[in-house]
Write a protein that holds these residues in place. Structure first.
Motif, mmCIF file in Angstrom:
data_model
loop_
_atom_site.group_PDB
_atom_site.id
_atom_site.type_symbol
_atom_site.label_atom_id
_atom_site.label_comp_id
_atom_site.label_asym_id
_atom_site.label_seq_id
_atom_site.Cartn_x
_atom_site.Cartn_y
_atom_site.Cartn_z
ATOM 1 N N GLY A 1 -10.689 1.064 -8.762
ATOM 2 C CA GLY A 1 -11.874 1.834 -9.100
ATOM 3 C C GLY A 1 -11.568 3.304 -9.310
ATOM 4 O O GLY A 1 -12.072 3.936 -10.243
ATOM 5 N N GLU A 2 -10.676 3.830 -8.478
ATOM 6 C CA GLU A 2 -10.277 5.233 -8.641
ATOM 7 C C GLU A 2 -9.513 5.436 -9.938
ATOM 8 O O GLU A 2 -9.704 6.423 -10.652
ATOM 9 C CB GLU A 2 -9.431 5.640 -7.441
ATOM 10 C CG GLU A 2 -8.935 7.078 -7.488
ATOM 11 C CD GLU A 2 -8.045 7.421 -6.312
ATOM 12 O OE1 GLU A 2 -7.316 8.422 -6.397
ATOM 13 O OE2 GLU A 2 -8.065 6.671 -5.317
ATOM 14 N N SER B 1 -10.338 -0.711 -4.344
ATOM 15 C CA SER B 1 -10.653 0.723 -4.289
ATOM 16 C C SER B 1 -9.707 1.529 -5.175
ATOM 17 O O SER B 1 -10.141 2.466 -5.866
ATOM 18 C CB SER B 1 -10.578 1.210 -2.843
ATOM 19 O OG SER B 1 -9.267 1.050 -2.336
ATOM 20 N N GLN B 2 -8.439 1.186 -5.154
ATOM 21 C CA GLN B 2 -7.490 1.907 -5.998
ATOM 22 C C GLN B 2 -7.801 1.705 -7.476
ATOM 23 O O GLN B 2 -7.711 2.639 -8.280
ATOM 24 C CB GLN B 2 -6.065 1.425 -5.696
ATOM 25 C CG GLN B 2 -5.515 1.919 -4.366
ATOM 26 C CD GLN B 2 -5.274 3.418 -4.358
ATOM 27 O OE1 GLN B 2 -4.662 3.966 -5.249
ATOM 28 N NE2 GLN B 2 -5.792 4.085 -3.336
ATOM 29 N N GLN C 1 0.829 -1.208 0.000
ATOM 30 C CA GLN C 1 0.000 0.000 0.000
ATOM 31 C C GLN C 1 0.864 1.259 0.000
ATOM 32 O O GLN C 1 0.570 2.225 -0.714
ATOM 33 C CB GLN C 1 -0.919 -0.022 1.226
ATOM 34 C CG GLN C 1 -1.930 -1.164 1.223
ATOM 35 C CD GLN C 1 -2.787 -1.183 2.469
ATOM 36 O OE1 GLN C 1 -3.142 -0.138 3.006
ATOM 37 N NE2 GLN C 1 -3.114 -2.371 2.941
ATOM 38 N N PRO D 1 -9.370 -5.239 -0.492
ATOM 39 C CA PRO D 1 -10.123 -3.967 -0.575
ATOM 40 C C PRO D 1 -9.272 -2.817 -1.073
ATOM 41 O O PRO D 1 -9.782 -1.920 -1.762
ATOM 42 C CB PRO D 1 -10.602 -3.746 0.865
ATOM 43 C CG PRO D 1 -9.662 -4.523 1.712
ATOM 44 C CD PRO D 1 -9.247 -5.710 0.905
#
Length: 1984
Positions: free
Chosen positions: A1369-1370, A1366-1367, A1304, A1362
């Protein structure tokens, strides 16, 4: 192997005098019975003794006396005293002391009537012990409690009587341990001891509770208020809870505490069902259902019900429930059934939350334990409940989830997890079998059948597949798997070449062939009784056909590297299973043709035979004898061939066959010794380390046989029983002695100057074995070899100490100490003096490897008693006042001699070093040029390493010396640290050597200052341009101002590779500096052109280069670090308050000194900029940290934690004045933290690692307020440190739990606006990819070997699910090419790169919450990006998220998204991204063995309306090419999702598109000369790939007629005539592949039509692109092998001579392209062979052949590229039968001899492939020129060289050219290629010396051996020859030889003393030159 049992330490009873006196007084009381008095007297004697063995005897005697006492005799206080004494002895000793066991035996053997009294005494003593409140006594008391319950009934009664007290004591002990644990942070040793004590206490409490079930139950059922036992048990439960919830405890203690909790619950609750309910509530974290439990129990478990409890609590409670609750023969109530099903669900839920690998190991073990418990519950007599029955059978939800767990963990990095996973899989199969008793035949079970097919269809690189298949073999038998997969044996044997898979494949193979053999034997019946009958022969032949035949095929034809592990893993197992199969193997291999060598790189039938025989020999199946080797299984000639075979492994197998034996005393036969004589001379010089290691290992076994069997023979001779046998034994011993003498002489004689590294290494290893197994003494022993060693031999060994390779130095030094002293000659004072002086001189050499030589010389001299006198003389000669600190006493021991000499040598070196440091403080340049400091320090370190520091006799001298050493080390560091700590240590000093620029060197050194702050971005330091020459300034400041700091880091001078750089060729004047002002005395603007003298008064000028200064500095730092680390690690610590058992005054280094060294390392690691400096400081610091954590000092143990906290705090600070280096990847900061963390024991709680990772990951994460340069520096440091920690292999799996946070941080760091953060994030990301997916396991980066299944990835790193989602999707929101703007998210590449490393597994289910479906829409959307690379990565990343069964439907959906026709709103980026996704899905589908049947998904319906995308209606060539790639993949030979009819239709339409394309039609395609649209070349390549597939690779699939093997000739011709070279190259590569494939199938290449051949020949004459031309020539060479080609140039037909002339011109002008050069040379060689056959006497042919011969000879030279030399070797090998050995001499004598010379040069080349290829010429020599043993043989290069020279001499006789041959070989012997130097000039003395020059780079070639081979054959050729008519030529050669001899001798005399060390290379060169001349003179004198 017999392992000696470990001796148990026996300690005597030691009581304080007062207690002993009381016991003796009580035993002296009179009035008792006589027998009791005897017991008392025995015990009195026992108390008087101190010998533990005698005490044991007396205790046993007392026990035997007590045993016979009657009740009438046993009254009175005296008996009570005796029993009390024995009880006191029992409770005073440690548990494992034999005396304690003797006491227990004595107490336990008392009569029944005395037992109550004995228990009373024992209870009294134990109660007194338990009342102790000293924590130091707790471990002993816990042991006492355990021993009472360990097979000691009276002790168990004692525990029962003291139950409350015992439990209270254990609670008190656990409370104390819990309290101590909170204060041991950083003290790893003490913490480990505490964990051990705590574990023992928990186990003891469990044992007490388990053995005291009845007393506990009765006491609790009494229901007394405020019951003491309840309070105690509640306290124990609190301790268990604390251990379970405290993560600082190691898992072993926590796991035991979990069992203790369940045991305690079971013990206090009467109802079994209530126990299950309470445990279920604990697992669920709910008190519901716990009503039956007592109130105090529920209160004690309150901490376990807490919602915030650690995840491990459930895990350990599950383990406790399974281990402590019985499951066999128990009625499964609903509560127990619920608990049994709750445990696996709880454990599977932990899969997504655990991080530590050790926890995953516990989960795997507990799951296996659960499966065993479930099996036990089914095996009882009680019926299984229906719900439980359904849940445990195959196909249930629980079984599915457990199988998913198996599939997710069978590739786990930990072996233990994989093993437990395999056991779980086996138990699941058994559970299914138990729950389905109706299915009698498991092979008929559809669940088992489907599971088997699924496993067989998986990729073989998955290691878990092998163990699962092994379980199925155990359940179903091998026959069932062989029916499903008949080629399974061959497939598994093919996998044995992979080192990672070989153990797994061999285990599965063993299970298979053992099971198959048992099945076949069972089908026949009693196979053992019918061993010789025909029916048995039938099944054994079938078994041989299944298992032995594939093995022999692989051994004969596979490459050697693929069969290495077959010998190690598979073949021995097969022979153990079926010993009779050896005869079948030998017969099958000997039936093969003798010349069948197999494919290139394989071992052939001979090698396979050696492999099989060696394995059988190692198993003891065949024996050797004088009558015949191994029962006559193999002829001796065949074995001789194998021992000199070309392939290393064949030689090693043959050597193993000779050396290995099942019995070490087996007598060595004369044939075996002769075989070793045949093998050894040609096998010493092997470049392969593995071969050298095997050679030494096998010969060690042989020499061991010689020694052991020789000792047996000597013993037998001493008995003198049988006279005939005695004569045989005496003869055998004589042959042994002769063999050993030959071996010793042969090894010593190869150690000549100029011998290769590999020869020296092998010979020294073997000589070391001789010294180890035998002796080099000169006594009468049969095995004494001292007489063999001469002074010349010892001198050669001494010369090896000067070798550049460290291992050779070490072996030679060790050997010299074992050779006879008279041969070594160190007793001679002058020789000792000269060697010592040479060592001292070498210690100040500017060449770093000279200091290593000096250290070895000094270490060799340390054992000589006269060293002190030699030291004094050397010191006097150098003007030093030195006296040895201690004089050597007479008759001193070896240890004392070593200590005193080491003290004297270190003292002298230290004095020299102090004076040199003092001068270096004045002038570092002078020190670098004349006396670099690192040599002295290295010698000191090496001398201390040989010293046994634990037993020194002069500690006071050593303490003062250590203090001086540390002080001088600090001063050395201060001198050189300004260079290595500067901001750019490699760039500040100019790398030039002109004298006019040397004036600025001293000023530059004054300008260097450590960059002690992080303000480097704003205030770079610049030199003063007014005081430095402008050219120098320009060269410096351009570098320093424009080169980025990271670029400078990449240009760091690597200490390992710096020897390749040019240094010090000219003299540079050092500037003298005024010590008062620091200013130069002469103006640098007017540099002096004269040599500068040494300011100390010497007259020598010094040569200084920048490299010398830099190397002096970083190597000095290195040696300081190594010396300080050595001192701290090896010297005993001097503590102010030593423990009582430590001898006084033995410590040599104080705590303050150690702490000071640590602070020094901190400064160097945190401030050094030079990588070599801080990397080697790291090595020394690691030694220090290892010493700290193991020291007995509490202060030192806490230092690592303290230092770590300080440096982390400094990293977190953003102070601009910080001295930490933010460039160079944070320089030494990561190394510093690595060393501190790696010192933490792996099996501890790793608190320091966890704390550090939490701090660093938090610091590495971006935050909104971190947006300035000052605040990004800590983030950069954190990222760099994390990268180093993830790379550190010593941290192992302990670092894996933090991988998710690191990933991350890396991904988020890529979004930073600061370049330094992004750069560090990139490096961290790359490291994490390697840490997650492992090192690259194949050439293909995208191979599944380098990837991981999505389920396994997200199971191991659940936090990334997750985050990545999420990344992604961004990122997907930012990807939109419709706007026409390129928007590239910084993290896009990283995300797609990670996701692209995943792949789907067909074994994955759909029940996991970590589903992959949510990722798909985002990845598909990323395909719309305007960036080509993004679209490609998105397509690659989509593949793992689509199951193979869903690929057709997904492709259909993607195709439906494409437009049906072109329009104004058509988005080509979207089309291209979609097509790429379709393409990658198709490729993945075709490689998957689980793909569904063709026709699914209706792809053709979606594809046909969109064919316009491949036509000219589509204006975008990029998407047109992508669509063509899709068509090519669908129409290719690999099966896809289309049916056969659909494929035929699609191929017809694709062919139509192809024929209408620009490649075929008359419409001009864009030419390379004009502008090309983007993607045009890729489009044409897509067309070309489709055309090659239809016309070259698989034309029959495209409807080509049987008479057209090349398909449509029109297409191939169009491809070859295309103006784009990429298209031509692609087409030609396809043709080359086709021809190679046809050649490999042993059939001739298919003929091409006349037009295509004409096109190819025209291309060969006019092609301009080198690669295309090379491919054309390769095709023509392959076609010309079977037929004569008609070469045409337009309408003109060329003759062979004209073609050869053009090809030769092309070859001569193609040196710029290696591939073209090789191809042209190959074709020219084939033409020469044909031309010499058709027109051997043609004038044109002779001229052309001369040019060709000169070209080939030039290609054989050593400076040529390896590819060229390989091609030249192949040319000469192919020309051997027709040109080199032809009696007609078609090329003439001179040219033929020149080619032979080139062949010999290739046979001595450094590259092994070149040598091996050249050695194949022996196979092509006509058989009449070779002996029967040599014909058709494949020999090693040294043997081929020897045979080749001999063959050339034989050919000289055949040609009638013996005189010319003698002159030619004599010329070679003198060295015709060497330039003759003027004898008046001292050779080599004025040559430029290079800092790291190691001489010639050919590490294999040995000119000495070449000279000896030439001399041997030349002497044989010239014997009896009369060369009178060549007298003039003979006189010329003789004069040349004499001149050369004289010049060499003069040059040797001109060298300094002991030139072997001071001028090693020059001495070896001159010695060889002299040897050449002397041998030539000998030969010439015999023929003159």
């Amino acid at each position: 192997m017999v392992v000696k049992k470990k001796t148990v330490k026996v300690e005597a009873v030691v009581l304080d005098p007062e207690k002993r006196q009381k016991l003796r007084a009580s035993l002296s009381v009179g009035g008792g019975d006589e027998k009791i008095s005897q017991v008392a007297q025995t015990l009195q004697e026992f108390l008087m003794l101190t010998d533990p063995v005698q005490q044991i005897q007396l205790v046993k005697k007392a026990g035997s006396l007590l045993e016979v006492l009657s009740e009438e005799e046993g009254h009175g206080s005296l008996l009570q005293s005796c029993l009390h004494t024995l009880a006191l002895v029992y409770t005073s000793l440690q548990a494992k002391n034999p005396l304690r066991r003797a006491s227990a035996s004595a107490l336990g053997s008392v009569p029944v009537w005395m037992q109550d009294q004995t228990v009373g005494c024992l209870t009294l003593c134990l109660a007194h012990c338990l009342s102790s409140h000293s924590p130091d006594q707790y471990p002993h008391l816990v042991d006492s409690v355990n021993s009472c319950l360990d097979g000691f009934p009276l002790g168990e009664r004692c525990i029962h009587s003291l139950l409350p007290e015992v439990l209270k004591f254990l609670q008190r002990a656990l409370d104390e341990y819990l309290h101590q644990n909170s204060g041991l942070a950083g003290r790893h040793v003490a913490q480990a001891q505490l964990m051990h004590s705590c574990l023992a206490a928990v186990k003891a409490s469990m044992l007490v509770v388990q053995r005291s079930q009845e007393p506990i139950t009765s006491t609790l059922e009494a229901g007394q208020p405020h019951c003491t036992l309840e309070i105690t048990l509640s306290g124990l439960l609190d301790c268990y809870t604390h251990i379970l919830t405290d993560e600082e405890f190691v898992q072993t203690v926590q796991s035991t505490a979990g069992m203790a909790v369940v045991l305690l619950i079971r013990s206090v609750m009467a109802s079994r069902d209530g126990v299950a309910a309470v445990v279920s509530g604990l697992l669920l974290g709910s008190e519901q259902g716990c009503d039956t439990a007592p109130q105090w129990l529920r209160q004690g478990c309150a901490g376990l019900y807490a919602s915030g409890r650690p995840a491990g609590v459930c895990l350990y409670l599950c383990h406790g429930a399974l281990a402590m609750l019985g499951w066999r023969d128990v009625t499964q109530s609903p509560d127990r059934e619920q608990l049994l099903l709750l445990v696996p669900n709880t454990l599977l839920a932990l899969d997504t939350s655990i991080k530590e690998a050790s926890t995953a190991m516990v989960v795997a073990r507990v799951l296996t334990l659960w499966s065993s418990a479930a099996l036990e519950s089914l095996q009882g007599e009680q019926p299984c409940p229906p719900a439980l029955h359904l849940s445990l059978q195959g196909g249930s939800e629980l079984q599915g989830r457990l199988l998913e767990h198996v599939y997710a963990h069978w590739e786990h990095p930990l072996d233990g997890v994989r093993h437990q996973t395999r056991s779980l899989f086996r138990n699941l199969l058994l559970l299914h079998q138990k729950t389905n008793p109706s299915v009698s035949d498991p092979t008929k079970d559809p669940y088992i059948s489907e599971l088997t097919r699924s496993l067989l269809g998986l990729e073989w690189h998955m290691r878990g597949k092998y163990g699962s298949l092994g379980c199925l073999v155990e359940l179903l038998g091998a026959g069932y798997l062989l029916e499903l997969e008949p080629l399974l044996p061959s497939c598994l044997l093919g996998l044995m070449g992979d080192q990672n898979l070989a153990p797994y494949a061999s285990d599965l193979l063993e299970r298979l062939f053992v099971s198959h053999r048992a099945q076949l034997a069972g089908e026949v019946g009693t196979a053992g009784a019918e061993e010789g009958r025909g029916v048995t022969e039938g099944w054994i032949e079938s078994w041989h056909h299944t298992w032995v035949a594939p093995l022999l095929q692989v051994l004969c034809r596979a490459r050697l590297d693929q069969t290495t592990y077959i010998l190690d893993y598979f073949l021995p197992k097969l022979l153990r299973c079926s010993p009779s199969s050896l005869g079948h193997m030998v017969q099958a291999l000997q039936d093969r043709p003798p010349c069948s060598a197999g494919p290139p790189g394989s071992r052939g039938a001979v090698g396979a035979l050696m492999t099989c025989l060696r394995a059988a020999r190692a198993q003891g199946m065949v024996q050797s004898s004088e009558e015949g080797l191994w029962g006559g299984l193999v002829p001796l000639s065949l074995l001789r061939q194998a021992l000199v075979h070309k392939h290393d492994q064949v030689r090693m197998d043959a050597l193993g066959l000779v050396c290995e034996s099942h019995r070490s005393t087996e007598v060595l036969t004369s044939q075996e010794m002769e075989l070793i004589r045949h093998f050894l001379p040609s096998s010493l010089n092997s470049q392969s380390p593995g071969v050298r290691q095997q050679t030494v290992s096998l010969l060690k076994k042989l020499l061991g046989r010689v020694k052991d069997s020789g000792q047996v023979l000597q013993k037998r001779l001493a008995q003198e029983r049988d006279q005939d046998q005695g004569k045989k034994d005496q003869h055998t011993l004589g042959t042994y002695k002769g063999f050993l003498r030959w071996l010793c002489e042969s090894l010593l004689e190869v150690l000549l100057p100029g011998a290769s590294f590999s020869t020296c290494l092998t010979a020294l290893h073997l000589l070391g074995l001789l010294a180890q197994l035998f002796t080099f003494s000169t006594g009468p022993d049969v095995f004494a070899l001292g007489e063999v060693v001469t002074r010349a031999h010892a001198q050669n060994v001494l010369c090896c100490v000067a070798n550049n390779f460290l291992e050779v130095k070490q072996l030679a030094s060790a050997l010299l100490r074992q050779l006879p002293p008279s041969a070594v000659g160190l007793q001679d004072p002058d020789r000792m003096q000269s060697l010592l002086q040479a060592a001292l001189d070498l210690s100040t050499s500017t060449k770093p490897f000279d200091s290593v030589t000096a250290a070895h010389l000094l270490n060799m001299l340390l054992h000589q008693p006269t060293l002190s006198q030699a030291l004094q003389r050397c010191a006097q000669e150098q003007g030093l006042t030195f006296r040895p600190p201690v004089q050597l006493p007479p008759q001193a021991s070896e240890a004392l001699v070593l200590e005193i000499n080491t003290l004297a040598v270190v003292s002298l070196l230290l004095e020299c070093l102090k004076s040199e440091v003092l001068r270096a403080e004045d002038s570092l340049l002078l020190a670098a040029a004349s006396y670099p400091l690192y040599g002295r320090a290295h010698c000191i370190t090496a001398a201390l390493q040989t010293l046994p520091t634990g037993s020194l006799t002069m500690p006071s001298h050593w303490r003062s010396l250590v203090a001086e050493l540390i002080s001088v080390c600090y001063r050395m560091s201060d001198v050189v640290s300004p260079v290595v700590q500067s901001s750019s240590p490699e760039g500040l000093i100019p790398m030039d050597t002109e004298s006019e620029t040397s004036a600025g060197l001293q000023r530059i050194l004054q300008e260097i200052q450590p960059r002690d702050s992080n303000d480097f971005f704003t205030s770079p330091r610049e030199l003063n341009p007014q005081t430095v020459d402008r050219q120098t300034v320009d060269r410096q400041t351009v570098d320093r101002q424009t080169v980025d700091r990271q670029t400078v880091d990449r240009q760091t001078v690597d200490p390992q590779t710096v020897d390749r750089q040019t240094v010090d060729p000219q003299t540079v004047d050092p500037q003298t500096v005024d010590p008062q002002t620091g200013q130069e005395e002469r103006t640098p603007a007017e540099p002096s052109q004269e040599p500068q003298q040494d300011p100390t008064g010497g007259g020598e000028s010094y040569r200084v280069t920048a490299q010398m200064v830099l190397v002096c500095c970083w190597r000095s730092m290195k040696e300081v670090s190594m010396l300080l680390g050595q001192l701290c690690q090896s010297l005993p610590l001097l503590t102010p308050d030593p423990p009582p058992d430590t001898p006084p005054n033995q410590g040599l280094i104080t705590e303050e000194q150690v702490e000071g060294v640590g602070l020094y390392f901190r400064q160097q690691l945190l401030q050094s900029r030079h990588r070599g400096a801080f990397e080697l400081a790291y090595v020394g610091f690691v030694r220090l940290t290892d010493m700290l954590c193991r020291s007995g000092s509490q202060t030192l143990q806490q230092l690592p934690a303290c230092w770590l906290t300080e440096v982390l705090q400094e990293v977190k600070s953003s102070d601009p004045a910080s001295k930490l280096c933010a460039t160079r990847r944070s320089a030494g900061i990561p190394f510093y933290i690595q060393a501190l963390l790696s010192s933490e024991p792996k099996l501890s709680s790793c608190s320091l690692l966890k704390m550090t990772m939490r701090e660093l990951t938090a610091l590495a994460m971006p935050a909104p307020h971190r947006d300035t340069d000052h605040t990004t520096v800590p983030q950069v440091h954190a990222l760099n440190i994390l990268r180093a920690l993830y790379r550190d292999t010593r941290l192992g799996e302990n670092i894996v739990p933090f991988v998710s946070e690191g990933m991350q941080a890396a991904v988020l760091g890529f979004t930073s606006p600061v370049w330094a953060v992004r750069n560090s994030s990139t490096l961290l990301f790359s490291t994490l990819i390697t840490r997650i997916f492992g090192v690259k396991k194949g050439k293909d980066e995208h191979s599944k070997k380098n990837r991981m299944t999505g389920r396994e990835f997200f199971t191991r790193f659940p936090a990334l699910y997750p985050f990545l989602l999420s990344q992604l999707g961004e990122v997907a929101l930012s990807v939109d090419s419709d706007s026409g703007q390129v928007r590239l998210h910084p993290s896009l590449f990283l995300l797609l790169l990670v996701l692209g490393r995943l792949y789907p597994s067909p074994m994955d289910g759909s029940s996991s919450p970590l589903g992959l479906a949510p990722f798909m829409p985002f990845i598909i959307r990323c395909g719309r990006s305007a960036v080509y690379r993004t679209r490609e990565m998105a397509a690659r990343a989509l593949v793992p998220f689509v199951m193979v069964t869903q690929v057709p439907s997904t492709i259909h959906t993607l195709l439906e998204d494409l437009p049906l026709q072109s329009g104004p709103r058509t988005q080509q980026n979207h089309i291209h991204g979609t097509l790429l996704q379709v393409l990658f899905l198709l490729r993945s589908f075709q490689t998957d063995t689980h793909r569904p049947q063709p026709g699914a998904g209706n792809i053709m319906e979606a594809l046909r309306p969109r064919m316009w995308l491949a036509s000219r209606h589509n204006q975008c060539v990029v998407t047109r090419g992508a669509f063509l790639d899709v068509l090519g993949t669908l129409c290719g030979p690999v099966a896809g999702p289309l049916t056969d009819s659909e494929l035929r239709e699609l191929r017809k339409e694709s062919l139509a598109i192809l024929l209408a394309s620009e490649l075929v039609t008359s419409d001009p395609a864009p030419t390379p000369a004009g502008p090309l649209d983007p993607g045009t070349t890729q489009y044409l390549l897509s067309l070309a790939r489709l055309a090659v597939g239809s016309s070259v690779e698989a034309p029959q699939l495209w409807g080509a007629p049987p008479g057209a093997p090349w398909g449509c000739p029109q297409l191939l011709g169009c491809l070859l005539r295309c103006p784009h070279y990429e298209v031509r190259e692609l087409a030609l590569e396809g043709v080359v592949r086709r021809l190679e494939r046809e050649a490999g199938e042993t059939r001739g290449p298919p003929g091409l039509d006349e037009d295509t051949v004409s096109t190819l020949t025209s291309l060969a004459l006019h092609e301009t692109h080198p690669l295309c031309l090379a491919k054309v020539l390769q095709v023509l060479s392959a076609l010309g092998m079977t037929s004569d080609l008609q070469w045409r140039d337009g309408m003109l037909t060329l003759t062979q001579g004209e073609v050869l002339e053009k090809v030769l011109l092309l070859t001569q002008g193609s040196a710029h392209s290696v591939e073209l050069h090789c191809a042209a040379l190959t074709l020219a060689s084939r033409l020469v062979v044909q031309l010499s056959t058709t027109d051997p006497q043609g004038v044109c042919a002779l001229a052309l052949q001369g040019s060709w011969g000169a070209l080939v000879s030039r290609c054989c030279s050593e400076e040529q590229p390896v590819e060229v030399k390989l091609m030249a070797a192949e040319v000469l090998v192919n020309a051997t039968p027709s040109l080199l050995t032809s009696p007609a001499l078609p090329l003439g004598l001179a040219l033929t001899v020149s080619l032979w010379r080139g062949l010999f040069t290739l046979l001595q080349d450094e590259d092994q492939d070149v040598r091996d290829t050249a050695s194949d010429f022996i196979s092509n020599v006509p058989t009449h020129l070779l002996s029967s043993d040599e014909a058709c043989a494949s020999v090693s290069p040294p043997v081929a060289l020897d045979l080749g020279v001999g063959l050339l001499c034989q050919l000289f006789q055949v040609w009638g050219q013996v005189p010319a041959g003698i002159l030619t070989l004599a010329d070679w012997l003198l060295g015709e290629a060497e330039e003759q130097t003027d004898s008046a000039e001292p050779s080599g003395l004025d040559e430029e010396e290079f800092l790291f020059e190691k001489g010639d780079l050919n590490l294999w070639g040995e000119p000495v051996q070449w000279v000896q081979v030439l001399h041997k054959h030349l002497e044989a050729l010239s014997r009896g020859q009369d060369l009178g008519q060549f007298q003039a030529e003979l006189l010329r050669l003789q004069a040349r030889a004499e001149t050369q001899t004289l010049a060499s001798q003069q040059a040797l005399r001109a060298l300094p003393a002991l030139p072997q060390f001071s001028s090693t290379i020059e001495h070896a060169r001159l010695a060889l030159k002299e040897q050449r001349a002397s041998l030539a003179l000998d030969v010439l004198a015999s023929v003159t």
